[in-house]
Scaffold this motif. Sequence first.
Motif, PDB file in Angstrom:
ATOM      1  N   GLY A 258       0.790  -1.222   0.000  1.00 47.81           N
ATOM      2  CA  GLY A 258       0.000   0.000   0.000  1.00 47.81           C
ATOM      3  C   GLY A 258       0.824   1.275   0.000  1.00 47.81           C
ATOM      4  N   ILE A 259       2.103   1.166  -0.333  1.00 46.13           N
ATOM      5  CA  ILE A 259       2.948   2.363  -0.338  1.00 46.13           C
ATOM      6  C   ILE A 259       3.072   2.890  -1.775  1.00 46.13           C
ATOM      7  CG2 ILE A 259       5.240   3.268   0.244  1.00 46.13           C
ATOM      8  CD1 ILE A 259       5.313   1.203   2.509  1.00 46.13           C
ATOM      9  N   SER A 260       3.097   4.209  -1.868  1.00 43.09           N
ATOM     10  CA  SER A 260       3.209   4.867  -3.185  1.00 43.09           C
ATOM     11  C   SER A 260       4.062   6.117  -3.004  1.00 43.09           C
ATOM     12  CB  SER A 260       1.821   5.268  -3.682  1.00 43.09           C
ATOM     13  OG  SER A 260       1.311   6.276  -2.829  1.00 43.09           O
ATOM     14  N   ALA A 261       4.261   6.844  -4.104  1.00 44.85           N
ATOM     15  CA  ALA A 261       5.061   8.080  -4.014  1.00 44.85           C
ATOM     16  C   ALA A 261       4.428   9.053  -3.014  1.00 44.85           C
ATOM     17  CB  ALA A 261       5.192   8.729  -5.387  1.00 44.85           C
ATOM     18  N   ALA A 262       3.083   8.970  -2.849  1.00 45.43           N
ATOM     19  CA  ALA A 262       2.385   9.929  -1.983  1.00 45.43           C
ATOM     20  C   ALA A 262       2.698   9.707  -0.502  1.00 45.43           C
ATOM     21  CB  ALA A 262       0.881   9.831  -2.221  1.00 45.43           C
ATOM     22  N   ASN A 263       2.690   8.456  -0.048  1.00 49.58           N
ATOM     23  CA  ASN A 263       2.943   8.234   1.390  1.00 49.58           C
ATOM     24  C   ASN A 263       4.382   7.805   1.700  1.00 49.58           C
ATOM     25  OD1 ASN A 263       2.733   5.650   0.409  1.00 49.58           O
ATOM     26  ND2 ASN A 263       0.941   5.068   1.604  1.00 49.58           N
ATOM     27  N   LEU A 264       5.197   7.708   0.675  1.00 52.65           N
ATOM     28  CA  LEU A 264       6.601   7.329   0.860  1.00 52.65           C
ATOM     29  C   LEU A 264       7.351   8.231   1.844  1.00 52.65           C
ATOM     30  CD1 LEU A 264       8.951   5.533  -0.234  1.00 52.65           C
ATOM     31  CD2 LEU A 264       9.057   7.056  -2.219  1.00 52.65           C
ATOM     32  N   PRO A 265       7.229   9.575   1.750  1.00 48.36           N
ATOM     33  CA  PRO A 265       8.006  10.433   2.659  1.00 48.36           C
ATOM     34  C   PRO A 265       7.699  10.180   4.132  1.00 48.36           C
ATOM     35  CG  PRO A 265       7.100  11.736   0.861  1.00 48.36           C
ATOM     36  CD  PRO A 265       6.461  10.380   0.776  1.00 48.36           C
ATOM     37  N   ALA A 266       6.444   9.883   4.457  1.00 48.10           N
ATOM     38  CA  ALA A 266       6.091   9.669   5.875  1.00 48.10           C
ATOM     39  C   ALA A 266       6.807   8.431   6.421  1.00 48.10           C
ATOM     40  CB  ALA A 266       4.577   9.506   6.008  1.00 48.10           C
ATOM     41  N   TYR A 267       6.948   7.408   5.594  1.00 47.84           N
ATOM     42  CA  TYR A 267       7.671   6.204   6.031  1.00 47.84           C
ATOM     43  C   TYR A 267       9.167   6.473   6.148  1.00 47.84           C
ATOM     44  CZ  TYR A 267       3.614   3.123   5.567  1.00 47.84           C
ATOM     45  OH  TYR A 267       2.400   2.505   5.740  1.00 47.84           O
ATOM     46  N   LEU A 268       9.712   7.148   5.139  1.00 43.67           N
ATOM     47  CA  LEU A 268      11.166   7.359   5.124  1.00 43.67           C
ATOM     48  C   LEU A 268      11.623   8.297   6.236  1.00 43.67           C
ATOM     49  CD1 LEU A 268      11.879   7.592   1.292  1.00 43.67           C
ATOM     50  CD2 LEU A 268      12.242   5.655   2.824  1.00 43.67           C
TER      51      LEU A 268
END
Length: 216
Positions: free
Chosen positions: A163-173
């Motif tokens: 369920g990860i995409s370019a949109a929520n990637l920064p929050a994880y990183l």
Amino acid sequence: MHPFMDTDRFLSQRLICVAVIDRADDAVPLAEALLAGGLNAIEVTFRTAGAADAIARIRRALPDAVVGAGTLLTADQVKQAVAAGAQFGVSPGLSEAVSRAAHDHRLPLFPGVVTPTEVMRALDLGWKHLKFFPAETFGGVNALKALAGPFGHTGVKFIPTGGISAANLPAYLALPQVAAVGGSWMAERKLVAEKSWGKITALTAEAMKVISLAKV
Ligand code: 3PG
């Protein structure tokens, strides 16, 4: 930490492309498309008959690629993955048989976990880089923040996937306990089947740009 766990090499770009390859002929063009977008790490999932062949072809043709075997559900698949030249393995869950085979073959493994109990089992089995799957369904960023409480000092690192995409990637990183993120969004099965190499390169380049801007 195991001497064979050269995670810096596998995870330095903080992204692993999870790929389902239906035709082994598509393996090298796909890996080339990812490399053209700036990404070297690809996980070829053992969900299709040609997975081992796909891994072997990429290893032979593209020394700059870092190739893993994903969806490892059995010890026999670990053996096939190693024979094909896989440099790391990924499993959706935590299997003692898969873990043992990975240790026996000196294959760095990212077993899948969600719960604190599974994290403890994985640590007991000798693994510190754990796939957190399916990430968005099981609490995503908030769950990873909570897990950092009891496990932060253990050195455990997560590879959230699902369920990860370019949109929520920064929050994880942005989480220090996240070593890298896995995802299929830059090379969905359909894009591979359609040989949309240009689109895959563009989506990969977009992801790499997001990563370069992410604060760690
Ligand atoms: C996996 O196969 O590891 C995940 O299903 C990938 O998840 P995604 O397709 O949501 O990126």
